[in-house]
Design an enzyme around this catalytic site. Structure first.
Site, mmCIF file in Angstrom:
data_model
loop_
_atom_site.group_PDB
_atom_site.id
_atom_site.type_symbol
_atom_site.label_atom_id
_atom_site.label_comp_id
_atom_site.label_asym_id
_atom_site.label_seq_id
_atom_site.Cartn_x
_atom_site.Cartn_y
_atom_site.Cartn_z
ATOM 1 N N HIS A 71 0.816 -1.226 0.000
ATOM 2 C CA HIS A 71 0.000 0.000 0.000
ATOM 3 C C HIS A 71 0.847 1.273 0.000
ATOM 4 C CE1 HIS A 71 -3.675 -2.205 0.370
ATOM 5 N NE2 HIS A 71 -3.383 -2.703 1.558
ATOM 6 N N ASP B 159 -2.751 -10.398 -2.851
ATOM 7 C CA ASP B 159 -3.327 -9.989 -1.570
ATOM 8 C C ASP B 159 -4.830 -9.702 -1.733
ATOM 9 O OD1 ASP B 159 -2.188 -8.898 1.257
ATOM 10 O OD2 ASP B 159 -3.877 -7.638 0.621
HETATM 11 ZN ZN LIG Z 1 -4.236 -7.289 2.480
#
Ligand SMILES: [Zn+2]
Length: 347
Positions: A124, A166
């Protein structure tokens, strides 16, 4: 050549916050399960590379790197989700340097496969901001190392692929490579869900147009949906781009037991996805494939997925101790699959 090389984030326990789901037990459970499977001690564990600020500044802005070091020195949070401790700056550098070491070792042929157990996680983190539990973008730094950093006894790669499995969209990695044509970024993720990005229409820009591919999956996609998308979209996109090595971001939070998601993937299904990618790498890029951990918040489910992934890397048999979701898979992933095939002209 070693069959497999690891990075283990020595000292990572010093990066933790009471009650936070991104906790040391995640990596420790994975390590224990790999040890119990007999897949841990006999493979080399690489030391993290000491990467210069100049090199890290090719992925993150110098302002963000300074901010992260300063916030970590004061143990301040970057945002509501993303804590630091006084050890976090050094541990983030270690995870980035360990990821680069693993990617470099596989690229140079020191190891056939690689697996970096990273804490703190990375996908992220954008060029200019940490977020979503992530400090430095480990997999982006690993890819950049093989593409751009001077290497001993090896040329740089010209083209790499990152496949992000993910539960959450790898918005940071997408942001970093958005306008580049030397890296194909592919992400499967639950949608809608944090961080909200990752639509089918997000495909890169400028020279990077067509080098980002997103698969926003509805809840209950399950093993069949994932495998269909792997075989009908992801592998054909790899064929088309022809990367010289595959880097896989292995968040284990798509597992059906994960408390943060609803994608209903099983650990056996996870292993099948990794074995398809490994098979592709064997056929097209000398078997060069490396894995980098991200999320996964059910300890046993994460460790089972990690075992399944290593079994796939080593081509060894493995039995899923957790089994499939007790609830049936949904069917609405089919719409995403059809639309993606259309957008990418895969039919
Ligand atoms: Zn994740």
């Amino acid at each position: 050549m070693d069959e497999l090389v690891y990075f283990y984030p020595e000292g990572h326990e010093a990066h933790q916050e009471a009650g936070h789901p991104e906790r040391p037990a995640r990596i420790e459970t994975i390590r224990q399960w790999l040890q119990e499977a007999g897949w841990w001690d006999q493979y080399p564990h690489l030391e993290p590379l000491n990467l210069s600020m100049e090199f890290l500044s090719t992925i993150h802005t110098p302002e963000y790197l300074k901010r992260l070091e300063k916030f970590s020195g004061l143990a301040l949070s970057l945002d509501g989700d993303t804590y630091t401790t006084r050890a976090s700056w050094q541990l983030a550098l270690n995870a980035a340097g360990g990821s680069a070491a693993v990617a470099g070792a596989v690229w140079r042929g020191q190891g056939q496969r690689g697996f970096a157990l990273n804490r703190p996680p990375g996908h992220h983190a954008t060029a200019s901001a940490g977020m979503g539990f992530c400090l430095l973008n480990n997999i982006a730094i690993a890819a950049q190392y093989v593409l751009k950093h001077p290497l001993e006894n090896a040329p740089n790669a010209r083209k790499l692929a990152i496949v992000d499995l993910d539960l959450h969209h790898g918005n940071g990695t997408q942001d970093i490579f958005w306008e580049r044509n030397d890296l194909l970024f592919i992400s499967t993720h639950q949608s809608p869900l944090y961080p909200g990005s990752g639509s089918l229409e997000e495909r890169g820009a400028g020279e990077g147009l067509g080098c980002t591919a997103n698969f926003p999956l509805p809840p209950a996609t399950g093993d069949t949906g994932y495998l269909t998308i792997m075989e009908g979209c992801i592998l054909p996109l790899l064929d088309r781009f022809a990367p010289e090595m595959v880097l896989v971001d292995v968040g284990f939070d798509p597992h059906w037991r994960d408390p943060l998601g609803h994608l209903r993937l099983s650990a056996a299904g996870y292993g099948t996805l990794i074995s398809r990618l490994t098979g592709w790498a064997d056929q097209h890029c000398d078997g060069k494939i490396a894995l980098f951990t991200e999320g996964g918040y059910d300890l046993e489910a994460g460790a089972a997925c990690a075992q399944a992934a290593v079994a796939a890397l080593l081509g060894q048999p493995w039995e899923d101790p957790i089994g499939p979701s007790p609830r049936p898979d949904g069917e609405s992933w089919w719409m995403v699959y059809q639309k993606a095939r259309e957008i990418w002209q895969l039919s």
